[in-house]
Design an enzyme around this catalytic site. Sequence first.
Site, PDB file in Angstrom:
ATOM      1  CG  ASP A 159      52.853  77.214  40.617  1.00  0.00           C
ATOM      2  OD1 ASP A 159      53.549  77.900  39.852  1.00  0.00           O
ATOM      3  OD2 ASP A 159      52.352  77.669  41.659  1.00  0.00           O
ATOM      4  NE  ARG A 162      38.601  73.002  44.985  1.00  0.00           N
ATOM      5  CZ  ARG A 162      39.886  72.712  44.923  1.00  0.00           C
ATOM      6  NH1 ARG A 162      40.443  72.438  43.770  1.00  0.00           N
ATOM      7  NH2 ARG A 162      40.624  72.701  46.014  1.00  0.00           N
TER       8      ARG A 162
END
Length: 178
Positions: free
Chosen positions: A102, A164
């Site tokens: 990111d 997740r």
Amino acid sequence: MHKDLKKIIVSHEQIDERSKELGKELTEYYKDKKAPIVVALLKGSVPFLAKLIPHLELNIEIDFMDVKSYEGTESSGDVRILKDLDQSIKDDNILIVEDIIDTGRTLCEVKKLLYNKGANDIRVVSLLDKPSRRQVDIKADFIGFEIENEFVVGFGLDFNEKYRQLGYVGVLKDELYQ
């Protein structure tokens, strides 16, 4: 699709196929080099690691690091090492397995740390890459999928430790994190 998601951007089938392709690319890259120690960054990279390593035709070792730089949806800029490697990596080749790149801050700091520990060569394979958010000059050597600037969860990626377990990557509904 999970009820908290706007849409799925990478399906389980796409992850399977790309993991096979990346395994072949990495096997080719390391064929005439010393096999790497595969360093997975906890916790998000674990599902990708599990998909990727069966396709590496290399005599690898695996180790883990737990690093933290996120609070909620934003990088704090403060990278903390919660779990370091269990072994010396002096003169070794390292393949970092990452779930997403990111801002790049975490990966940049991890690479610096590993070179300071004596790593010979460091390569990065990332399931996802979000270049529009990059704040430092760093790139993965091997990328699964380039994605837009949306908040994604699933396949290891989380929001406050949830989502997740999803077998795909999807965009979280705005109202759940804003």
